[in-house]
Write a protein that holds these residues in place. Structure first.
Motif, PDB file in Angstrom:
ATOM      1  N   ALA A  20      12.067   7.755  19.959  1.00 46.04           N
ATOM      2  CA  ALA A  20      11.930   6.458  19.287  1.00 46.04           C
ATOM      3  C   ALA A  20      10.461   6.073  19.150  1.00 46.04           C
ATOM      4  CB  ALA A  20      12.692   5.383  20.053  1.00 46.04           C
ATOM      5  N   HIS A  21       9.671   6.306  20.196  1.00 44.68           N
ATOM      6  CA  HIS A  21       8.240   5.977  20.128  1.00 44.68           C
ATOM      7  C   HIS A  21       7.519   6.829  19.082  1.00 44.68           C
ATOM      8  CE1 HIS A  21       8.721   3.247  23.360  1.00 44.68           C
ATOM      9  NE2 HIS A  21       8.695   4.123  24.354  1.00 44.68           N
ATOM     10  N   LEU A  22       7.873   8.101  19.006  1.00 41.75           N
ATOM     11  CA  LEU A  22       7.231   8.971  18.012  1.00 41.75           C
ATOM     12  C   LEU A  22       7.606   8.572  16.589  1.00 41.75           C
ATOM     13  CD1 LEU A  22       7.462  12.487  19.693  1.00 41.75           C
ATOM     14  CD2 LEU A  22       5.402  11.154  19.221  1.00 41.75           C
ATOM     15  N   ILE A  23       8.865   8.244  16.378  1.00 39.51           N
ATOM     16  CA  ILE A  23       9.295   7.812  15.038  1.00 39.51           C
ATOM     17  C   ILE A  23       8.597   6.517  14.654  1.00 39.51           C
ATOM     18  CG2 ILE A  23      11.256   6.952  13.698  1.00 39.51           C
ATOM     19  CD1 ILE A  23      12.992   8.966  15.262  1.00 39.51           C
ATOM     20  N   SER A  24       8.535   5.586  15.578  1.00 39.51           N
ATOM     21  CA  SER A  24       7.876   4.310  15.308  1.00 39.51           C
ATOM     22  C   SER A  24       6.395   4.506  14.999  1.00 39.51           C
ATOM     23  CB  SER A  24       8.048   3.379  16.498  1.00 39.51           C
ATOM     24  OG  SER A  24       7.424   2.157  16.263  1.00 39.51           O
ATOM     25  N   LEU A  25       5.737   5.305  15.801  1.00 39.91           N
ATOM     26  CA  LEU A  25       4.316   5.585  15.578  1.00 39.91           C
ATOM     27  C   LEU A  25       4.103   6.252  14.223  1.00 39.91           C
ATOM     28  CD1 LEU A  25       1.404   5.651  16.749  1.00 39.91           C
ATOM     29  CD2 LEU A  25       1.953   7.953  17.557  1.00 39.91           C
ATOM     30  N   GLY A  26       4.889   7.262  13.938  1.00 37.18           N
ATOM     31  CA  GLY A  26       4.761   7.957  12.657  1.00 37.18           C
ATOM     32  C   GLY A  26       5.022   7.055  11.471  1.00 37.18           C
ATOM     33  N   ASN A  27       6.032   6.231  11.583  1.00 38.13           N
ATOM     34  CA  ASN A  27       6.396   5.327  10.498  1.00 38.13           C
ATOM     35  C   ASN A  27       5.282   4.307  10.226  1.00 38.13           C
ATOM     36  OD1 ASN A  27       8.012   4.253   8.525  1.00 38.13           O
ATOM     37  ND2 ASN A  27       9.553   3.449   9.914  1.00 38.13           N
ATOM     38  N   ASN A  28       4.737   3.736  11.288  1.00 38.60           N
ATOM     39  CA  ASN A  28       3.685   2.729  11.120  1.00 38.60           C
ATOM     40  C   ASN A  28       2.369   3.353  10.656  1.00 38.60           C
ATOM     41  OD1 ASN A  28       4.908   0.109  11.861  1.00 38.60           O
ATOM     42  ND2 ASN A  28       5.356   1.200  13.747  1.00 38.60           N
ATOM     43  N   VAL A  29       2.039   4.530  11.146  1.00 35.02           N
ATOM     44  CA  VAL A  29       0.829   5.224  10.672  1.00 35.02           C
ATOM     45  C   VAL A  29       0.996   5.595   9.200  1.00 35.02           C
ATOM     46  CG1 VAL A  29      -0.511   7.360  10.913  1.00 35.02           C
ATOM     47  CG2 VAL A  29       0.071   6.011  12.932  1.00 35.02           C
ATOM     48  N   PHE A  30       2.198   6.047   8.818  1.00 39.47           N
ATOM     49  CA  PHE A  30       2.469   6.367   7.420  1.00 39.47           C
ATOM     50  C   PHE A  30       2.266   5.141   6.535  1.00 39.47           C
ATOM     51  CE2 PHE A  30       5.648   6.782   3.936  1.00 39.47           C
ATOM     52  CZ  PHE A  30       5.053   7.839   3.265  1.00 39.47           C
ATOM     53  N   PHE A  31       2.750   3.982   6.996  1.00 38.89           N
ATOM     54  CA  PHE A  31       2.581   2.747   6.233  1.00 38.89           C
ATOM     55  C   PHE A  31       1.095   2.445   6.035  1.00 38.89           C
ATOM     56  CE2 PHE A  31       1.815  -1.809   6.087  1.00 38.89           C
ATOM     57  CZ  PHE A  31       2.605  -2.191   5.012  1.00 38.89           C
ATOM     58  N   LEU A  32       0.342   2.491   7.125  1.00 36.15           N
ATOM     59  CA  LEU A  32      -1.088   2.162   7.042  1.00 36.15           C
ATOM     60  C   LEU A  32      -1.842   3.160   6.163  1.00 36.15           C
ATOM     61  CD1 LEU A  32      -1.767   1.045  10.702  1.00 36.15           C
ATOM     62  CD2 LEU A  32      -1.639  -0.395   8.663  1.00 36.15           C
TER      63      LEU A  32
END
Length: 179
Positions: A20-32
Protein backbone atom coordinates in the motif's frame (compact mmCIF):
# COMPACT_ATOMS: atom_id res chain seq x y z
CA UNK A 1 4.84 -23.73 16.19
CA UNK A 2 3.66 -21.36 18.88
CA UNK A 3 1.49 -18.51 17.62
CA UNK A 4 1.42 -19.75 14.04
CA UNK A 5 -1.75 -17.77 13.21
CA UNK A 6 -0.32 -14.60 14.76
CA UNK A 7 2.89 -14.97 12.76
CA UNK A 8 0.94 -15.50 9.54
CA UNK A 9 -1.19 -12.43 10.28
CA UNK A 10 1.93 -10.39 11.01
CA UNK A 11 3.56 -11.47 7.74
CA UNK A 12 0.39 -10.78 5.75
CA UNK A 13 -0.06 -7.34 7.38
CA UNK A 14 3.56 -6.41 6.68
CA UNK A 15 3.20 -7.39 3.02
CA UNK A 16 -0.11 -5.55 2.60
CA UNK A 17 1.14 -2.37 4.29
CA UNK A 18 4.40 -2.29 2.32
CA UNK A 19 2.47 -2.77 -0.93
CA UNK A 20 0.00 0.00 0.00
CA UNK A 21 2.83 2.42 0.82
CA UNK A 22 4.58 1.71 -2.47
CA UNK A 23 1.39 2.17 -4.49
CA UNK A 24 0.62 5.41 -2.69
CA UNK A 25 4.14 6.73 -3.18
CA UNK A 26 4.17 5.78 -6.84
CA UNK A 27 0.76 7.26 -7.47
CA UNK A 28 1.59 10.59 -5.83
CA UNK A 29 5.02 10.85 -7.49
CA UNK A 30 3.35 10.09 -10.83
CA UNK A 31 0.87 12.91 -10.21
CA UNK A 32 3.61 15.40 -9.36
CA UNK A 33 5.77 14.38 -12.33
CA UNK A 34 2.85 14.62 -14.75
CA UNK A 35 1.89 18.04 -13.39
CA UNK A 36 5.43 19.39 -13.37
CA UNK A 37 6.75 17.91 -16.61
CA UNK A 38 3.88 17.12 -18.97
CA UNK A 39 1.10 19.50 -17.98
CA UNK A 40 3.38 22.36 -16.98
CA UNK A 41 1.10 25.00 -18.51
CA UNK A 42 -1.90 23.95 -16.42
CA UNK A 43 0.05 23.55 -13.17
CA UNK A 44 -1.22 26.08 -10.66
CA UNK A 45 -1.44 26.54 -6.92
CA UNK A 46 -5.05 25.44 -7.17
CA UNK A 47 -3.90 22.09 -8.58
CA UNK A 48 -1.47 21.59 -5.74
CA UNK A 49 -4.07 22.64 -3.16
CA UNK A 50 -6.64 20.23 -4.61
CA UNK A 51 -4.09 17.43 -4.59
CA UNK A 52 -3.14 18.00 -0.95
CA UNK A 53 -6.74 18.51 0.18
CA UNK A 54 -8.24 15.54 -1.64
CA UNK A 55 -5.31 13.18 -1.04
CA UNK A 56 -5.22 13.81 2.69
CA UNK A 57 -8.05 11.35 3.56
CA UNK A 58 -6.07 8.54 1.93
CA UNK A 59 -2.93 9.58 3.77
CA UNK A 60 -4.77 9.68 7.09
CA UNK A 61 -6.29 6.24 6.44
CA UNK A 62 -2.94 4.87 5.31
CA UNK A 63 -1.19 6.03 8.46
CA UNK A 64 -4.06 4.77 10.62
CA UNK A 65 -3.86 1.34 9.02
CA UNK A 66 -0.10 1.48 9.54
CA UNK A 67 -0.61 2.20 13.22
CA UNK A 68 -3.13 -0.56 13.89
CA UNK A 69 -1.84 -3.17 11.45
CA UNK A 70 1.97 -3.05 11.65
CA UNK A 71 3.30 -5.93 13.77
CA UNK A 72 5.64 -5.13 16.64
CA UNK A 73 8.59 -7.25 17.62
CA UNK A 74 10.57 -7.55 20.85
CA UNK A 75 14.29 -6.74 20.92
CA UNK A 76 15.16 -10.42 20.58
CA UNK A 77 13.11 -10.67 17.36
CA UNK A 78 10.07 -12.42 18.83
CA UNK A 79 6.61 -11.31 17.76
CA UNK A 80 5.11 -9.08 20.42
CA UNK A 81 1.90 -8.04 18.68
CA UNK A 82 0.73 -9.11 15.23
CA UNK A 83 -1.51 -6.08 14.65
CA UNK A 84 -5.17 -5.93 13.70
CA UNK A 85 -6.45 -7.91 10.73
CA UNK A 86 -6.31 -5.56 7.75
CA UNK A 87 -8.73 -7.75 5.78
CA UNK A 88 -11.52 -7.36 8.34
CA UNK A 89 -14.99 -6.41 7.21
CA UNK A 90 -16.74 -3.23 8.24
CA UNK A 91 -14.85 -0.03 8.91
CA UNK A 92 -11.48 -1.44 7.84
CA UNK A 93 -12.98 -2.52 4.53
CA UNK A 94 -14.47 0.95 4.05
CA UNK A 95 -11.07 2.52 4.76
CA UNK A 96 -9.45 0.41 2.05
CA UNK A 97 -12.22 1.42 -0.37
CA UNK A 98 -11.62 5.07 0.44
CA UNK A 99 -7.90 4.65 -0.19
CA UNK A 100 -8.42 2.81 -3.50
CA UNK A 101 -10.88 5.43 -4.71
CA UNK A 102 -8.53 8.26 -3.75
CA UNK A 103 -5.71 6.55 -5.65
CA UNK A 104 -7.98 6.25 -8.69
CA UNK A 105 -8.86 9.94 -8.45
CA UNK A 106 -5.18 10.91 -8.18
CA UNK A 107 -4.31 8.80 -11.22
CA UNK A 108 -7.20 10.26 -13.22
CA UNK A 109 -6.32 13.82 -12.18
CA UNK A 110 -2.70 13.27 -13.18
CA UNK A 111 -3.70 12.17 -16.67
CA UNK A 112 -6.86 14.20 -17.34
CA UNK A 113 -6.59 17.30 -15.18
CA UNK A 114 -8.33 18.99 -12.29
CA UNK A 115 -11.82 18.09 -13.53
CA UNK A 116 -11.14 14.46 -12.58
CA UNK A 117 -11.27 15.42 -8.90
CA UNK A 118 -15.05 15.55 -9.26
CA UNK A 119 -14.91 11.74 -9.22
CA UNK A 120 -14.23 12.11 -5.51
CA UNK A 121 -17.85 13.22 -5.01
CA UNK A 122 -18.82 9.54 -5.21
CA UNK A 123 -17.36 8.92 -1.72
CA UNK A 124 -19.87 11.01 0.28
CA UNK A 125 -22.73 9.73 -1.87
CA UNK A 126 -21.65 6.13 -1.26
CA UNK A 127 -21.16 6.80 2.47
CA UNK A 128 -24.62 8.32 2.75
CA UNK A 129 -26.18 5.39 0.91
CA UNK A 130 -24.37 2.86 3.13
CA UNK A 131 -25.41 4.70 6.30
CA UNK A 132 -29.03 4.97 5.14
CA UNK A 133 -29.31 1.28 4.23
CA UNK A 134 -27.69 0.29 7.53
CA UNK A 135 -30.11 2.43 9.52
CA UNK A 136 -33.10 1.11 7.59
CA UNK A 137 -31.94 -2.46 8.14
CA UNK A 138 -31.52 -1.82 11.84
CA UNK A 139 -34.97 -0.25 12.04
CA UNK A 140 -36.53 -3.29 10.36
CA UNK A 141 -34.65 -5.61 12.66
CA UNK A 142 -35.67 -3.70 15.76
CA UNK A 143 -39.29 -3.53 14.59
CA UNK A 144 -39.32 -7.29 14.09
CA UNK A 145 -38.01 -7.89 17.61
CA UNK A 146 -40.60 -5.59 19.14
CA UNK A 147 -43.46 -7.20 17.22
CA UNK A 148 -44.04 -4.11 15.10
CA UNK A 149 -43.47 -5.76 11.74
CA UNK A 150 -45.90 -6.00 8.85
CA UNK A 151 -49.52 -6.76 9.57
CA UNK A 152 -49.30 -9.87 7.36
CA UNK A 153 -46.51 -11.43 9.39
CA UNK A 154 -48.29 -10.67 12.68
CA UNK A 155 -51.46 -12.21 11.37
CA UNK A 156 -49.64 -15.33 10.19
CA UNK A 157 -47.79 -15.62 13.52
CA UNK A 158 -51.04 -15.35 15.44
CA UNK A 159 -52.39 -18.47 13.73
CA UNK A 160 -54.38 -16.65 11.05
CA UNK A 161 -53.80 -17.02 7.36
CA UNK A 162 -51.80 -14.51 5.40
CA UNK A 163 -53.28 -12.67 2.45
CA UNK A 164 -51.51 -15.00 0.05
CA UNK A 165 -52.88 -18.09 1.76
CA UNK A 166 -56.39 -16.61 1.71
CA UNK A 167 -56.12 -15.93 -2.02
CA UNK A 168 -54.92 -19.47 -2.68
CA UNK A 169 -57.80 -20.94 -0.69
CA UNK A 170 -60.26 -18.69 -2.48
CA UNK A 171 -59.02 -20.00 -5.82
CA UNK A 172 -59.42 -23.58 -4.70
CA UNK A 173 -56.09 -24.20 -3.05
CA UNK A 174 -52.69 -24.73 -4.53
CA UNK A 175 -52.82 -26.82 -7.67
CA UNK A 176 -49.95 -29.04 -8.75
CA UNK A 177 -49.48 -29.84 -12.42
CA UNK A 178 -47.99 -33.16 -13.40
CA UNK A 179 -46.22 -33.68 -16.69
Amino acid sequence: MAQKAAKQLAARNTTVLNKAHLISLGNNVFFLLMRLLVYRATYTRKTLLLWVLLSSPAWVVEFWLEKIGRPTYAENGELKKSGEDLEAKGLTDFMWDLMYWTWACIAAASMVGDKAWWMYAVVPVYSTWMAATTVMGMRKGMAGMAGQGDGDSQEADAGGDSKRQKKLEKRGGQKVQYR
